[in-house]
Design an enzyme around this catalytic site. Structure first.
Site, PDB file in Angstrom:
ATOM      1  N   HIS A 393       0.793  -1.237   0.000  1.00  0.00           N
ATOM      2  CA  HIS A 393       0.000   0.000   0.000  1.00  0.00           C
ATOM      3  C   HIS A 393       0.818   1.276   0.000  1.00  0.00           C
ATOM      4  O   HIS A 393       0.251   2.365  -0.043  1.00  0.00           O
ATOM      5  CB  HIS A 393      -0.926   0.047   1.209  1.00  0.00           C
ATOM      6  CG  HIS A 393      -2.153  -0.787   1.048  1.00  0.00           C
ATOM      7  ND1 HIS A 393      -3.304  -0.306   0.488  1.00  0.00           N
ATOM      8  CD2 HIS A 393      -2.386  -2.080   1.349  1.00  0.00           C
ATOM      9  CE1 HIS A 393      -4.219  -1.269   0.467  1.00  0.00           C
ATOM     10  NE2 HIS A 393      -3.685  -2.360   0.989  1.00  0.00           N
ATOM     11  N   LYS A 586      -9.495  13.933   3.413  1.00  0.00           N
ATOM     12  CA  LYS A 586      -8.616  12.763   3.465  1.00  0.00           C
ATOM     13  C   LYS A 586      -7.778  12.908   4.723  1.00  0.00           C
ATOM     14  O   LYS A 586      -7.791  13.968   5.360  1.00  0.00           O
ATOM     15  CB  LYS A 586      -7.723  12.674   2.225  1.00  0.00           C
ATOM     16  CG  LYS A 586      -6.997  13.994   1.912  1.00  0.00           C
ATOM     17  CD  LYS A 586      -6.137  13.911   0.673  1.00  0.00           C
ATOM     18  CE  LYS A 586      -6.898  13.904  -0.629  1.00  0.00           C
ATOM     19  NZ  LYS A 586      -6.874  12.636  -1.340  1.00  0.00           N
ATOM     20  N   ARG A 587      -7.032  11.863   5.084  1.00  0.00           N
ATOM     21  CA  ARG A 587      -6.161  12.001   6.225  1.00  0.00           C
ATOM     22  C   ARG A 587      -5.194  13.172   6.027  1.00  0.00           C
ATOM     23  O   ARG A 587      -4.785  13.470   4.895  1.00  0.00           O
ATOM     24  CB  ARG A 587      -5.377  10.689   6.455  1.00  0.00           C
ATOM     25  CG  ARG A 587      -6.223   9.611   7.088  1.00  0.00           C
ATOM     26  CD  ARG A 587      -6.808  10.054   8.421  1.00  0.00           C
ATOM     27  NE  ARG A 587      -5.773  10.262   9.390  1.00  0.00           N
ATOM     28  CZ  ARG A 587      -5.442   9.392  10.336  1.00  0.00           C
ATOM     29  NH1 ARG A 587      -6.094   8.255  10.452  1.00  0.00           N
ATOM     30  NH2 ARG A 587      -4.491   9.661  11.190  1.00  0.00           N
ATOM     31  N   LYS A 592       0.126  14.580   1.255  1.00  0.00           N
ATOM     32  CA  LYS A 592      -1.160  14.899   0.621  1.00  0.00           C
ATOM     33  C   LYS A 592      -1.323  16.408   0.378  1.00  0.00           C
ATOM     34  O   LYS A 592      -2.214  16.845  -0.332  1.00  0.00           O
ATOM     35  CB  LYS A 592      -2.314  14.356   1.467  1.00  0.00           C
ATOM     36  CG  LYS A 592      -2.396  12.813   1.480  1.00  0.00           C
ATOM     37  CD  LYS A 592      -3.453  12.312   2.447  1.00  0.00           C
ATOM     38  CE  LYS A 592      -3.533  10.802   2.568  1.00  0.00           C
ATOM     39  NZ  LYS A 592      -4.316  10.175   1.476  1.00  0.00           N
ATOM     40  N   THR A 694      -8.525   6.540  -3.045  1.00  0.00           N
ATOM     41  CA  THR A 694      -9.861   6.050  -3.383  1.00  0.00           C
ATOM     42  C   THR A 694     -10.875   7.182  -3.240  1.00  0.00           C
ATOM     43  O   THR A 694     -11.931   7.141  -3.876  1.00  0.00           O
ATOM     44  CB  THR A 694     -10.291   4.869  -2.484  1.00  0.00           C
ATOM     45  OG1 THR A 694     -10.047   5.235  -1.124  1.00  0.00           O
ATOM     46  CG2 THR A 694      -9.514   3.613  -2.840  1.00  0.00           C
ATOM     47  N   LYS A 698     -14.442   8.303  -5.423  1.00  0.00           N
ATOM     48  CA  LYS A 698     -15.764   8.633  -4.863  1.00  0.00           C
ATOM     49  C   LYS A 698     -16.230   9.997  -5.387  1.00  0.00           C
ATOM     50  O   LYS A 698     -17.402  10.177  -5.724  1.00  0.00           O
ATOM     51  CB  LYS A 698     -15.711   8.649  -3.335  1.00  0.00           C
ATOM     52  CG  LYS A 698     -15.287   7.325  -2.706  1.00  0.00           C
ATOM     53  CD  LYS A 698     -14.923   7.498  -1.230  1.00  0.00           C
ATOM     54  CE  LYS A 698     -14.121   6.329  -0.709  1.00  0.00           C
ATOM     55  NZ  LYS A 698     -13.509   6.619   0.616  1.00  0.00           N
TER      56      LYS A 698
HETATM   57  C1  LIG Z   1     -12.300   7.049   0.942  1.00  0.00           C
HETATM   58  C2  LIG Z   1     -11.950   7.481   2.299  1.00  0.00           C
HETATM   59  C3  LIG Z   1     -10.618   7.755   2.629  1.00  0.00           C
HETATM   60  C4  LIG Z   1      -9.492   7.676   1.619  1.00  0.00           C
HETATM   61  O1  LIG Z   1      -9.374   8.936   0.999  1.00  0.00           O
HETATM   62  P1  LIG Z   1      -8.084   9.306   0.096  1.00  0.00           P
HETATM   63  O2  LIG Z   1      -8.445  10.612  -0.489  1.00  0.00           O
HETATM   64  O3  LIG Z   1      -7.979   8.225  -0.925  1.00  0.00           O
HETATM   65  O4  LIG Z   1      -6.929   9.367   1.009  1.00  0.00           O
HETATM   66  C5  LIG Z   1     -10.324   8.175   3.912  1.00  0.00           C
HETATM   67  N1  LIG Z   1     -11.294   8.313   4.842  1.00  0.00           N
HETATM   68  C6  LIG Z   1     -12.587   8.089   4.546  1.00  0.00           C
HETATM   69  C7  LIG Z   1     -13.610   8.295   5.609  1.00  0.00           C
HETATM   70  C8  LIG Z   1     -12.963   7.652   3.283  1.00  0.00           C
HETATM   71  O5  LIG Z   1     -14.251   7.406   3.015  1.00  0.00           O
END
Ligand SMILES: *Cc1c(COP(=O)(O)O)cnc(C)c1O
Length: 860
Positions: A393, A586-587, A592, A694, A698
């Site tokens: 990952h 995101k985190r 990032k 991911t 979304k």
């Molecule tokens: C999809 C998702 C992530 C991952 O987000 P990235 O932008 O890919 O880092 C993190 N937290 C939650 C709650 C998510 O639904």
């Protein structure tokens, strides 16, 4: 101790079934119809069941019940619908004896279960109507449920999406994980700072779980290994003087969409052995008994809140071995209940290791085969290496798991012996391969590739050496693995390496999270997209249609209103739903680059102040992010975002043209609302650092346009939708890697020559935003490095800033063309088909797991 809820549930079910038998007969279809028809959701039964449950569980009428109690009652009613399918599915597995995948993961970021289960039972609309008839709003009831936040971010959410797809596609699967008593912390913002609050998600009980004490396992830690030689001259290894913990599984149903399949997520709780039970070796050792009690007490208390970062805590290794040992024991026992030849184990079982966290599954399976089944090394190794597969990952050095040998061997003495032997044989293999190869330094190869080196156990190396498959999670990521970080391993085992680009489930992130858009898509192309997302490409032909564009933008507007209401309630900030919703959720991590985003907001604010009448389309910059509790720069970035928000939102002179919102406690359930409302999807990681992402998928599915670097799965998103329907900027991954391999770059040169950049960077420390001028000094230093040994601006924020600002200008210009924007947004939805986790899972099945689908005779 019997679980009270389980007993109640069984009683209730028998009562309801008796009461409703007649109706069931009355509405029964003929056998011929039954084969065709899907079982319809029985609204009357659901209504009576809720009323019955409220009465039985709380001795209340509906009017007296609290929303939480109604949520509990409704969940048990839905669980009653699930249980029959769950039994059916498990019976079919029993009968057909298919090969199973065990998806081993320290994290499952499940979010809420009630709404998702109703969706996948195709009962959501019916349940919504029933609740309405009872005077209740389904959203209010769903909001009573705490998120099952048993994960940090992308990796844990991926595991959750995979379980949804496995059940929906009808593949036999178990999720194996930990039942953390406290999940990911709740984030509160106080005075702009993140404060971590414990997440006691089980406080009201978890209506969907089932405690399974009959499958309890014993897991052993510490002590020492003694060797006994039997009469045949064979050595037997026995762990003695250990401390033991009892692992108790809790099962959660994973409901497939509309197919009657219910798989199982099995998460393990730790209990003490009770009554000071000790190994006979230690009988009478009171302090040892107390230690053993203590070991169980805090073993599964908390999820470590580090995302993409290795912390090396002893308790974490204990958690890993705890859930892996229990899961592997159960997998072997389950297999042996039906088979007598352990050698054929890989024909029925495969373990997918979600990152290196579950890698002790390799030596644990070896231990069981060697010590409990008395197999020879080669036989055991053959079975193990045909069973285990590994998903990588990350390529960031700070995230690689390396356990100190002294810690590892003290905690897992027998496991460590096995790792030593795996390593010894692997080092020999390296020597044999390279000893006589011209121009290869064998010692150098060993240094780089050994599992044990420099006093450390390197988990990724073990996973690759013992895994029959090694996969990355997006095409670019897999290519970088092969050419950079894992190059030596790729050279040695090229056939093991493969790519599985991540995906997301459209059931949660469109059908549930964005009902307006879901309904619209169904009107336009039918509902087959729910289980076959590529069908959504039928929207392409509407992208130019003015009427469709209008409808799409109206739905987006409604979703922006929904988010604006959420923001008003949670942040007490008014945002304009006609402004551009520009979202980065995101985190929080330096790679990032939330810092680049907020620096750019500061820059825009400077521009607006300097030129009050400049052309400017109103923007709402929305952030949501949790930072690891000990990650200073990440937490400071949160404070900076909130500080900028305070200044900008309250400056009347800019007439509300910029708003900055930090959404507290970003999690799966508020994510669903956020994605639906986004216009712009910020995916701005330093190229080469984000393995896949991911969140990007979304957003795309919900019709937001990507503003991003060519990193991770952004590359494939752009390939699907076309570069003209995204805003791409910044260094390429090759350029970043090139700089890194040649000592970095010099940000001072940019700082000295670019006045705009110099201004915002100086504003971090000149009192513009904080009276305490030293507050943001560490962020300033991270960009310009005046003191530390670290290189400056490791994440190329200043290097990419200009290109980012230009891309942002293009975003604004594009948004002014409403029709053009709508077209691009619709095309993003239409081209999102590749990014369903159904596709990802099908590829894992075809290329790694080789499972067969199970079909059920549905009986409602
Ligand atoms: C999809 C998702 C992530 C991952 O987000 P990235 O932008 O890919 O880092 C993190 N937290 C939650 C709650 C998510 O639904």
């Amino acid at each position: 101790m019997e679980n009270k809820n389980v007993t109640d549930s069984a009683e209730r079910e028998s009562n309801i079934c008796a009461a409703c038998e007649e109706d069931a007969v009355n509405t029964e279809s003929t056998p011929a119809e039954k084969a065709e028809e899907k079982p319809v959701f029985d609204k009357e039964l659901f209504k009576r069941s809720i009323l019955y449950n409220v009465m039985n569980m709380y001795r209340k009428n509906l009017e007296e019940a609290t929303p939480q109690q109604i949520f509990q009652a409704a969940s048990y009613s839905i669980k009653d619908r699930v249980i029959g399918n769950w039994m059916n599915t498990q019976k079919a597995y029993e009968k057909e004896d298919p090969k199973m995948v065990y998806y081993m993961s320290m994290e499952f970021l499940m979010g809420r279960a009630l709404g998702n289960n109703m969706i996948n039972l195709e009962a959501y609309q019916g349940a919504k109507e029933v609740l309405e008839e009872l005077g209740l709003d389904i959203n209010v009831i769903e909001d009573q449920e705490p998120d099952a936040a048993l994960g940090n971010g992308g990796l844990g959410r991926l595991a959750a999406c995979f379980l949804d797809s496995l059940a929906t596609l009808g593949y036999p699967a178990y999720g194996c994980g930990i039942r953390y008593r406290y999940g990911m912390f709740k984030q509160e913002i106080r005075d702009g700072f993140q404060v971590e609050v414990p997440d006691n998600w089980l406080a009201e009980g978890n209506p969907f779980e089932l405690r399974r004490p009959e499958y309890a396992k014993v897991v052993k830690f510490g002590g020492h290994v003694s060797v006994r030689c039997d009469e045949n001259g064979r050595n037997h290894f026995v762990q003695e003087g250990y401390q033991a913990v009892r692992a108790i599984p809790y099962d959660l149903p994973i409901v497939g969409y509309g197919n009657g399949i219910v798989n199982t997520l099995r998460i393990w709780d730790a209990e003490s052995m009770g009554g000071f039970q000790l190994d006979s070796f230690d009988k009478g050792d009171y302090s040892k008994a107390v230690e053993q009690e203590n070991l169980a007490r805090n073993l599964v208390d908390v999820l470590y809140p580090n995302d993409n970062h290795y912390a090396g805590k002893e308790l974490r290794l204990k958690q890993q071995y705890f859930f892996i040992s229990a899961s592997v024991q159960e997998a072997v026992e389950k297999y042996m209940r039906k088979h007598d030849d352990i050698h054929r184990f890989p024909e029925k079982v495969t373990f997918q290791l979600n990152d290196t966290h579950p890698t002790v599954a390799i030596p644990e399976l070896m231990r069981i085969l060697l010590d409990e089944y008395n197999l020879g090394w080669d036989e055991a190794w053959d079975i193990t290496t045909r069973t285990c597969a590994y998903t990588n990952h990350t390529i960031m050095a700070e995230a690689l798991e390396k356990w100190p040998i002294d810690l590892f061997s003290r905690l897992l003495p027998r496991i460590y012996q096995i790792v030593e032997e795996i390593n010894r044989r692997f080092v020999q293999q390296i020597e044999e391969k390279y000893a006589h190869v011209y121009n290869v330094n064998v010692q150098e190869k060993i240094r780089k590739m050994a599992i044990l080196y420099d006093g450390q156990v390197k988990m990724a190396h073990m996973a690759i050496v013992a895994g029959y498959s090694v996969n990355g999670v997006a095409r670019l990521h897999t290519e970088i693995l092969k050419s950079e970080e894992l190059r030596d391993f790729y050279e040695m085992f090229p056939e093991r390496f493969n790519n599985k680009t991540n995906g997301i489930t459209q059931r949660r992130f469109l059908l549930h999270g964005n009902p307006l858009l879901a309904q619209w898509v169904t009107e336009k192309v039918g509902d087959s997209w729910i289980t076959d997302l590529p069908q959504i490409s039928g929207l392409k032909k509407l992208a130019d249609d003015a009427e469709a564009q209008k409808e799409f933008m109206e739905i987006k507007y409604q979703n922006k209103l929904r988010l604006a209401k959420y923001i008003k309630e949670h942040n007490d900030i008014e945002v304009d739903p006609n402004s551009i919703f520009d979202v980065q959720v995101k985190r929080l991590h330096e790679y990032k680059r939330q810092l680049m985003n907020i620096l750019h907001v500061m820059h825009l604010y400077n521009e607006l102040k300097a030129h009050p009448d400049m052309e400017f389309f109103p923007r709402t910059f929305i952030f949501g992010a949790k930072a690891a509790a000990g990650y200073r720069n990440a937490k400071l970035t949160i404070k900076l975002i909130n500080t900028v928000a305070d200044v900008v939102n309250n400056d009347a002179s800019i007439k509300g043209k910029i708003k900055v919102v930090f959404i507290e406690n970003y999690n799966v359930s508020n994510a669903e609302i956020i994605f639906a409302a986004a216009d712009v999807s910020e995916q701005i990681s330093t190229a080469s650092k984000e393995a896949s992402g991911t969140g990007n998928m979304k957003f795309m599915l919900n019709g937001a346009i990507t503003l991003g670097t060519l990193d991770g799965a952004n590359v494939e998103i752009v390939e699907e939708v076309g570069r003209e329907n995204a805003f791409i900027f910044g260094l390429s991954s090759n350029e970043v890697i090139h700089f890194e391999n040649n000592g970095g770059y010099d940000p001072m040169q940019i700082f000295n020559t670019d006045a705009d950049i110099r201004k915002v960077v100086n504003q971090l420390i000149d009192g513009t935003y904080s009276a305490d001028k030293e507050l943001f000094r560490p962020l300033y230093n991270s960009l310009l490095n005046t003191l530390s040994t670290n290189r400056a601006d490791t994440y190329f924020i200043l290097k990419d800033f200009k290109s980012y600002a230009e891309a942002q200008k293009k975003v604004e210009a594009a948004y002014r063309d409403r029709s053009g924007w709508a077209k691009s947004a619709i095309l993003n939805v239409a081209c999102s088909g590749k990014f369903t986790s159904d596709r990802t899972i099908q590829q894992y099945v075809d290329e790694i797991w080789h499972l067969d689908k199970v079909t059920l005779q549905q009986n409602g």
